[in-house]
Scaffold this motif. Sequence first.
Motif, PDB file in Angstrom:
ATOM      1  N   ARG A 132      31.148  41.635  53.935  1.00 55.95           N
ATOM      2  CA  ARG A 132      30.103  41.940  52.645  1.00 55.95           C
ATOM      3  C   ARG A 132      30.567  42.722  51.787  1.00 55.95           C
ATOM      4  O   ARG A 132      30.494  42.423  50.644  1.00 55.95           O
ATOM      5  CB  ARG A 132      28.794  42.323  53.590  1.00 55.95           C
ATOM      6  N   ALA A 133      31.254  43.901  51.997  1.00 55.60           N
ATOM      7  CA  ALA A 133      31.946  44.571  50.931  1.00 55.60           C
ATOM      8  C   ALA A 133      32.835  44.147  50.324  1.00 55.60           C
ATOM      9  O   ALA A 133      32.996  44.271  49.164  1.00 55.60           O
ATOM     10  CB  ALA A 133      32.307  45.963  51.904  1.00 55.60           C
ATOM     11  N   ILE A 134      33.865  43.243  51.115  1.00 50.83           N
ATOM     12  CA  ILE A 134      34.772  42.579  50.176  1.00 50.83           C
ATOM     13  C   ILE A 134      34.173  41.415  49.130  1.00 50.83           C
ATOM     14  O   ILE A 134      34.669  41.271  48.107  1.00 50.83           O
ATOM     15  CB  ILE A 134      35.768  41.748  51.151  1.00 50.83           C
ATOM     16  N   PHE A 135      33.086  40.768  49.949  1.00 47.46           N
ATOM     17  CA  PHE A 135      32.621  39.635  49.111  1.00 47.46           C
ATOM     18  C   PHE A 135      31.874  40.509  48.049  1.00 47.46           C
ATOM     19  O   PHE A 135      31.986  39.773  46.483  1.00 47.46           O
ATOM     20  CB  PHE A 135      31.596  38.976  49.994  1.00 47.46           C
ATOM     21  N   ILE A 136      31.116  41.293  48.005  1.00 51.43           N
ATOM     22  CA  ILE A 136      30.489  42.207  46.825  1.00 51.43           C
ATOM     23  C   ILE A 136      31.511  42.743  45.738  1.00 51.43           C
ATOM     24  O   ILE A 136      31.348  42.569  44.656  1.00 51.43           O
ATOM     25  CB  ILE A 136      29.589  43.059  47.275  1.00 51.43           C
ATOM     26  N   GLY A 137      32.488  43.264  46.328  1.00 56.84           N
ATOM     27  CA  GLY A 137      33.690  43.812  45.429  1.00 56.84           C
ATOM     28  C   GLY A 137      34.524  42.672  44.617  1.00 56.84           C
ATOM     29  O   GLY A 137      34.409  42.842  43.520  1.00 56.84           O
ATOM     30  N   ALA A 138      34.729  41.571  45.189  1.00 57.75           N
ATOM     31  CA  ALA A 138      35.238  40.325  44.670  1.00 57.75           C
ATOM     32  C   ALA A 138      34.214  39.906  43.658  1.00 57.75           C
ATOM     33  O   ALA A 138      34.568  39.487  42.438  1.00 57.75           O
ATOM     34  CB  ALA A 138      35.712  39.520  45.654  1.00 57.75           C
ATOM     35  N   ALA A 139      32.825  39.725  43.967  1.00 56.25           N
ATOM     36  CA  ALA A 139      31.879  39.088  43.073  1.00 56.25           C
ATOM     37  C   ALA A 139      31.705  39.922  41.493  1.00 56.25           C
ATOM     38  O   ALA A 139      31.788  39.847  40.653  1.00 56.25           O
ATOM     39  CB  ALA A 139      30.500  38.905  43.579  1.00 56.25           C
ATOM     40  N   VAL A 140      31.665  41.375  41.755  1.00 56.65           N
ATOM     41  CA  VAL A 140      31.526  42.387  40.892  1.00 56.65           C
ATOM     42  C   VAL A 140      32.990  42.122  39.793  1.00 56.65           C
ATOM     43  O   VAL A 140      32.841  42.222  38.687  1.00 56.65           O
ATOM     44  CB  VAL A 140      31.699  43.788  41.261  1.00 56.65           C
ATOM     45  N   PHE A 141      34.151  42.076  40.509  1.00 53.77           N
ATOM     46  CA  PHE A 141      35.317  41.952  39.847  1.00 53.77           C
ATOM     47  C   PHE A 141      35.209  40.762  38.809  1.00 53.77           C
ATOM     48  O   PHE A 141      35.646  40.749  37.506  1.00 53.77           O
ATOM     49  CB  PHE A 141      36.605  41.884  40.800  1.00 53.77           C
ATOM     50  N   ILE A 142      34.943  39.620  39.648  1.00 51.58           N
ATOM     51  CA  ILE A 142      34.876  38.371  39.068  1.00 51.58           C
ATOM     52  C   ILE A 142      34.119  38.103  37.627  1.00 51.58           C
ATOM     53  O   ILE A 142      34.255  37.792  36.520  1.00 51.58           O
ATOM     54  CB  ILE A 142      34.830  36.999  40.053  1.00 51.58           C
ATOM     55  N   ILE A 143      32.611  38.608  38.078  1.00 53.84           N
ATOM     56  CA  ILE A 143      31.608  38.594  36.828  1.00 53.84           C
ATOM     57  C   ILE A 143      32.004  39.519  35.859  1.00 53.84           C
ATOM     58  O   ILE A 143      31.781  39.463  34.677  1.00 53.84           O
ATOM     59  CB  ILE A 143      30.259  38.881  37.789  1.00 53.84           C
ATOM     60  N   GLY A 144      32.510  40.880  36.255  1.00 49.61           N
ATOM     61  CA  GLY A 144      32.749  41.757  35.125  1.00 49.61           C
ATOM     62  C   GLY A 144      33.698  41.246  34.344  1.00 49.61           C
ATOM     63  O   GLY A 144      33.750  41.320  33.013  1.00 49.61           O
ATOM     64  N   ALA A 145      34.962  40.708  34.918  1.00 56.75           N
ATOM     65  CA  ALA A 145      36.227  40.216  34.129  1.00 56.75           C
ATOM     66  C   ALA A 145      35.669  38.953  33.195  1.00 56.75           C
ATOM     67  O   ALA A 145      36.189  38.859  31.851  1.00 56.75           O
ATOM     68  CB  ALA A 145      37.240  40.010  34.935  1.00 56.75           C
ATOM     69  N   LEU A 146      34.826  38.199  33.822  1.00 55.62           N
ATOM     70  CA  LEU A 146      34.423  37.014  33.113  1.00 55.62           C
ATOM     71  C   LEU A 146      33.361  37.368  31.964  1.00 55.62           C
ATOM     72  O   LEU A 146      33.649  36.862  30.849  1.00 55.62           O
ATOM     73  CB  LEU A 146      34.001  36.025  33.936  1.00 55.62           C
ATOM     74  N   ILE A 147      32.694  38.194  32.012  1.00 56.67           N
ATOM     75  CA  ILE A 147      31.685  38.569  30.991  1.00 56.67           C
ATOM     76  C   ILE A 147      32.152  39.297  30.035  1.00 56.67           C
ATOM     77  O   ILE A 147      31.736  39.112  28.659  1.00 56.67           O
ATOM     78  CB  ILE A 147      30.385  39.094  31.656  1.00 56.67           C
ATOM     79  N   THR A 148      33.046  40.361  30.352  1.00 54.18           N
ATOM     80  CA  THR A 148      33.774  40.999  29.397  1.00 54.18           C
ATOM     81  C   THR A 148      34.673  40.247  28.489  1.00 54.18           C
ATOM     82  O   THR A 148      34.793  40.274  27.128  1.00 54.18           O
ATOM     83  CB  THR A 148      34.524  42.074  29.907  1.00 54.18           C
TER      84      THR A 148
END
Length: 551
Positions: A132-148
Motif C-alpha cells: 500500500r505504501a509503495i502503491f501510494i508513493g508511485a501514485a503520488v509520483f506519477i500524478i504529481g509529475a503528470l500534472i506539473t
Amino acid sequence: MSNRVHERSMEMDEEGSTKMKMKVKVQQLPTKMKKILKNVWKVGKDDPRRVKHALKVGVSLTLVSLLYLMEPLFKGIGNSAIWAVMTVVVVLEFSAGATLCKGLNRGLGTLIAGSLAFFIEFVANDSGKIFRAIFIGAAVFIIGALITYLRFIPYIKKNYDYGMLIFLLTFNLITVSSYRVDTVIKIAHERFYTIAMGVGICLLMSLLVFPIWSGEDLHKSTVAKLQGLSSSIEACVNEYFEEEEKEEEISDLSEDIIYNGYKTVLDSKSADEALAMYASWEPRHTRHCHRFPWKHYVKVGSVLRQFGYTVVALHGCLKTEIQTPRPLRGLFKDPCVRLAGEICKVLSELAASIRNRRHCSPEILSDSLQVALQDLNTAIKSQPKLFLGSNQNGTVSQGNSGRHTTNVTVSQHIHKDTNDATSRQTVTRLEQNTGTPRGERMSRFGPNVSFSRLRADTLERRSAAATSERKILRQQLSRIVVLTSLEFSEALPFAAFASLLVEMVARLDNVIEEVEELGTIACFKEYDNSVDQKDVEVRVEKPADLVVGLE
C-alpha cells in the motif's frame, strides 16, 4: 573627570536630538494622516465599484463565518468550516468572470482530486501495508509529475492553472493522509462540502449583487484607448505649433494629456488578455454578450499599440535637442493642424462605433483627409530651400561629377593666376637687383646668379601661393557646407514630425479594418446617421476647436 563630562554632554546632545526628531514626527503626523485619507478617498473616487466589491467581500465572509458562529451548522460540518472562509478569501475576485474562473477551477479541482484519491484508496485498501505504501508513493509520483508537466501547456496554463494547482494539493493531502488516518475520506467529503458552500456564496455575490463584468471593462477600455490616442495627437499638435509665450503655461498640462493618452494603450497588453480570458467564462448577461468575440478585442488592442508607437515618436519630436524655429513651423501650421484634426476625427468615430455597438460610417476616410494630405505635400514642396538647400548651394552640390568639374575648374584658375603673379614678382625682383632690362635677362645673369637656384626659388614661391589659395577655397567651401547643414538641421525635425503624421494616416487603415471586422463578428448595428447625429456634431467641432486654439 573631563572625559566623563564630555561623554555626559554628548549623551545629553543625542538625547536632545532624539527628542527633537520625535517632536518633528509628532507634528508631521496630522499631515501624513491627511495624505493617507486623501489617497484612500481617491481610490474609491476613481472607481466606485471598488467600494462595492469591498462590501461584497465583507458580506460573504460574514455569511461563511456563520458556519462557525451558529451551533447547529458547526455540529453538522465541524472544523472543516474554515475551508469555506479560505475559499471566499481566495476565490472572490473583482469581476464576475475572474470569480467564475477561480471558483469553478477550485471546485472542479477539489472534486476530481477527491474522486481520484478515493479510487486509489479503494484499490489499495485490501493490500498489505508495504504494498500500500509503495502503491501510494508511485501514485503520488506519477500524478504529481503528470500534472506539473500539463501546467506548462499554454492553453491549460492560461485557463486551468489554478484548478491544476488545487487538484495537485488536494490529491496529495488526501492520498498521503489516508495511509495513517482512517477517516480521511470523511474529512475529504466535509471539506468538499464547505468549499462548495464558499464557491456558491462567491458566485451568488458576484453574479447577482452589483455584478462587475470583465467583458464590459474590456469593451470600455478599447473605447478609452481610441479616445486617449486622439487626445494625445491633438495635444502634441497643440504644443508643437503653440506660441512660445503660451507654451510655458500649458506645457505641464499637455504633457500629462499626451503621456496618459498613449501610456494606457502601450501598457494594455496583459490587461486585455486577462480581461478577454475572464470574459470568456462569463454567462450571457445582455442580449449582446453571447455575440461578442472577446479575443478579437485583443487584436484591436494590438493594432492600437502599433498605432501608439507612432504617437510616442510624435511626442519625441517635441523633446529633441534640435528644434525647427517657430517661424518656419508657422509656414506648415495650417495643413498639419487640419491633417491632425482629420486623424482625431477618425479615431473619435471609431470610438463612438464601438461604444454604441454599431458599424462605423462607410465614408469614415473622408475627402477632407486626402485634401489635408495633399495640402501638406504642396506646402512642403513650396519650400525646397529648407529641405534641399538654396539654389546656389544646390549648384555646388549637383552630383559627384558636377562637384568634381567645378573643383577642377576653380583649381585651374587658382594655379594659373598664382603662376602668373609669382612669375611677375620674380622677374621684377631680378630686374631690381641686377639693373638689367627685361629683354636681356636670359643672357645677363652675371657670375653670382645661379639659374637652378632661381628656378627652385620660383617653384617654391609658386607652391606656397597655390597652397594658400587652396586653403582659402577650402574654408569658403566649408562655410557653404556648414550653412547648408544648418538649414537642413533646422528643417529636419519638422520633416520627422510631418512624416509621422503621414505614417498615422497609413496606419489608420489597419485600425479601421480591425474595428470593422470586430463589428461584423459581433453583429453590430448598421450605421444610422440620424441616430448618431449628436456624436457626429461633437467630432466635427473638435478639429475646429483645435484650429482656433492654435491660431
